[in-house]
Design a protein around this motif. Structure first.
Motif, short mmCIF file in Angstrom:
data_model
loop_
_atom_site.label_atom_id
_atom_site.label_comp_id
_atom_site.label_asym_id
_atom_site.label_seq_id
_atom_site.Cartn_x
_atom_site.Cartn_y
_atom_site.Cartn_z
N TYR A 1 12.91 -16.76 24.72
CA TYR A 1 13.63 -16.36 25.92
C TYR A 1 14.16 -14.96 25.65
O TYR A 1 14.92 -14.75 24.69
N THR A 2 13.76 -14.01 26.49
CA THR A 2 14.10 -12.61 26.27
C THR A 2 14.45 -11.93 27.60
O THR A 2 14.26 -12.51 28.67
N ASP A 3 14.92 -10.69 27.50
CA ASP A 3 14.98 -9.85 28.70
C ASP A 3 13.58 -9.27 28.93
O ASP A 3 12.62 -9.59 28.23
N TRP A 4 13.47 -8.38 29.91
CA TRP A 4 12.15 -7.86 30.26
C TRP A 4 11.66 -6.79 29.29
O TRP A 4 10.56 -6.26 29.42
N MET B 1 19.50 -12.61 36.46
CA MET B 1 20.07 -13.82 35.88
C MET B 1 21.54 -13.59 35.57
O MET B 1 21.95 -12.49 35.20
N ASN B 2 22.33 -14.65 35.68
CA ASN B 2 23.70 -14.66 35.17
C ASN B 2 23.74 -15.41 33.85
O ASN B 2 22.82 -16.15 33.51
N VAL B 3 24.83 -15.25 33.12
CA VAL B 3 24.91 -15.87 31.80
C VAL B 3 24.86 -17.40 31.92
O VAL B 3 24.29 -18.07 31.05
N TRP B 4 25.40 -17.97 33.00
CA TRP B 4 25.36 -19.44 33.14
C TRP B 4 23.97 -19.94 33.51
O TRP B 4 23.67 -21.11 33.33
N ASP B 5 23.13 -19.04 34.03
CA ASP B 5 21.73 -19.41 34.26
C ASP B 5 20.95 -19.43 32.95
O ASP B 5 19.96 -20.16 32.82
N ALA B 6 21.36 -18.59 32.00
CA ALA B 6 20.54 -18.30 30.82
C ALA B 6 20.99 -19.01 29.54
O ALA B 6 20.18 -19.20 28.63
N THR C 1 13.90 -8.40 24.24
CA THR C 1 15.06 -8.67 23.40
C THR C 1 15.57 -10.09 23.67
O THR C 1 15.82 -10.43 24.82
N PRO C 2 15.72 -10.92 22.63
CA PRO C 2 16.23 -12.27 22.84
C PRO C 2 17.73 -12.25 23.11
O PRO C 2 18.54 -12.16 22.19
N THR C 3 18.10 -12.31 24.38
CA THR C 3 19.51 -12.22 24.78
C THR C 3 19.72 -12.95 26.10
O THR C 3 18.80 -13.02 26.92
N ILE C 4 20.94 -13.44 26.30
CA ILE C 4 21.30 -14.05 27.58
C ILE C 4 22.19 -13.12 28.39
O ILE C 4 22.63 -13.49 29.48
N TYR C 5 22.43 -11.92 27.91
CA TYR C 5 23.46 -11.05 28.48
C TYR C 5 22.93 -9.88 29.30
O TYR C 5 23.73 -9.09 29.80
N ASN C 6 21.63 -9.74 29.46
CA ASN C 6 21.10 -8.54 30.12
C ASN C 6 20.70 -8.76 31.58
O ASN C 6 19.97 -7.95 32.15
N HIS C 7 21.15 -9.85 32.17
CA HIS C 7 21.03 -10.08 33.62
C HIS C 7 19.59 -10.14 34.11
O HIS C 7 19.31 -9.82 35.28
N GLU C 8 18.68 -10.58 33.27
CA GLU C 8 17.28 -10.78 33.62
C GLU C 8 16.69 -11.69 32.57
O GLU C 8 17.27 -11.86 31.50
N GLY C 9 15.57 -12.33 32.88
CA GLY C 9 15.04 -13.27 31.90
C GLY C 9 13.55 -13.51 32.00
O GLY C 9 12.96 -13.47 33.08
N ILE C 10 12.96 -13.74 30.83
CA ILE C 10 11.57 -14.18 30.72
C ILE C 10 11.51 -15.29 29.69
O ILE C 10 11.94 -15.12 28.54
N PRO D 1 24.04 -18.29 21.63
CA PRO D 1 23.62 -19.57 22.20
C PRO D 1 23.01 -20.46 21.12
O PRO D 1 22.04 -20.08 20.46
N VAL D 2 23.59 -21.65 20.95
CA VAL D 2 23.13 -22.55 19.87
C VAL D 2 22.72 -23.92 20.39
O VAL D 2 22.18 -24.73 19.64
N LEU D 3 22.94 -24.19 21.66
CA LEU D 3 22.65 -25.53 22.21
C LEU D 3 22.38 -25.39 23.69
O LEU D 3 23.03 -24.60 24.38
N GLY D 4 21.41 -26.15 24.19
CA GLY D 4 21.13 -26.13 25.62
C GLY D 4 20.63 -27.47 26.12
O GLY D 4 19.88 -28.16 25.42
N VAL D 5 21.05 -27.82 27.32
CA VAL D 5 20.56 -29.02 28.00
C VAL D 5 20.22 -28.65 29.43
O VAL D 5 21.00 -27.97 30.11
N ILE D 6 19.05 -29.07 29.88
CA ILE D 6 18.67 -29.00 31.29
C ILE D 6 18.38 -30.43 31.73
O ILE D 6 17.47 -31.08 31.20
#
Length: 261
Positions: free
Chosen positions: A226-229, A207-212, A232-241, A113-118
């Motif tokens: 932004y990490t998993d629980w 979380m899904n990848v499109w959420d993260a 680990t900084p990842t968007i792929y582990n289906h959870e987020g903090i 992940p290199v870019l994000g917009v909300i």
């Protein structure tokens, strides 16, 4: 069109705004709600906004792949760049007429992940970031807060229940007991609050990848994490903090049970 991150960030801001305007045509209008296979809600607004985003990306970057919540993957699985779309993050809020929903656009380069917009259409707020370029809230630089303890922190979450379904109930209760304040300002709005220094932690047990995808670059460029629980900084582990970084070690110690309240 150029593939410089700065130009792609400007492009993403613009199309997020346009998609947001589409959602506002249906917001608080009694839109019909359908149910997907997983029982999550979807509306004509979700589908129309995603169609617009896809059309704009495919016209500007025909060699890029696109992954969206509503219509899946288009383009090559091996494309260097993949746009990741959630046209309405917070559809449950949207259908109830609550303005805390957003258009999410993330960009992956070789899976990173290199870019994000909300973009929060009903609040007229946008938070945008790209790797190495900083994070911006309505075009002004923004940073996470400097609060260093959970006892001073505002913790937000998409849900206040169902943590037991994900084997996180005990950890969640320890966090609640330690935090100064907990509010269910969830979905992408909670992460906007962290990135702009108005909250210290945002929690999601699922979380899904499109959420993260948009969240990691935004929080990182704002000085947070932004990490998993497990941290680990990842968007792929289906959870987020999402965190302001300063309280993350304390948070992880509570989650692991190494530290008790």
């Amino acid at each position: 069109m150029s593939t410089s991150l700065e130009q792609m960030l400007d492009f993403a801001r613009q199309i997020a705004y346009e998609a947001g305007q589409i959602t506002l045509q249906y917001f608080q209008r009694g839109v019909t709600v359908e149910r997907k296979v997983d029982e999550s809600p979807v509306t004509i607004a979700d589908r129309a906004a995603e169609r617009h985003l896809r059309a704009m990306i495919q016209a500007a970057y025909p060699d890029h792949a696109v992954l969206g919540e509503e219509d899946g993957l288009s383009g090559s699985e091996h494309a260097t760049y993949r746009w990741v779309l959630d046209p309405i993050d917070g559809t449950k809020s949207f259908v109830r007429g609550v303005p805390l929903y957003g258009v999410l656009i993330g960009l992956l380069r070789e899976g990173e992940p290199v870019l994000g917009v909300i973009h929060l259409p009903a609040l007229a707020e946008t938070v945008a970031a790209a790797q190495g370029l900083g994070c911006f809230w309505n075009n002004q630089p923004c940073r996470v807060s400097s609060i260093s303890t959970l006892r001073e922190s505002l913790v937000v979450g998409t849900t206040a229940h169902d943590y037991e379904r994900y084997a996180k109930e005990a950890a969640f209760q320890r966090i609640l007991a330690r935090a100064a304040l907990f509010r269910t300002w969830g979905d992408c709005y909670g992460y906007v609050l962290v990135a702009t220094g108005r909250a210290e932690v945002a929690l999601d047990p699922a979380m899904n990848v499109w959420d993260a995808a948009a969240l990691l670059p935004i929080l990182t460029e704002a000085g947070g994490t932004y990490t998993d629980w497990q941290g680990t900084p990842t968007i792929y582990n289906h959870e987020g903090i999402g965190s302001n970084k300063h309280v993350l070690p304390e948070l992880l110690a509570l989650i692991s049970g190494e530290e008790q309240v």
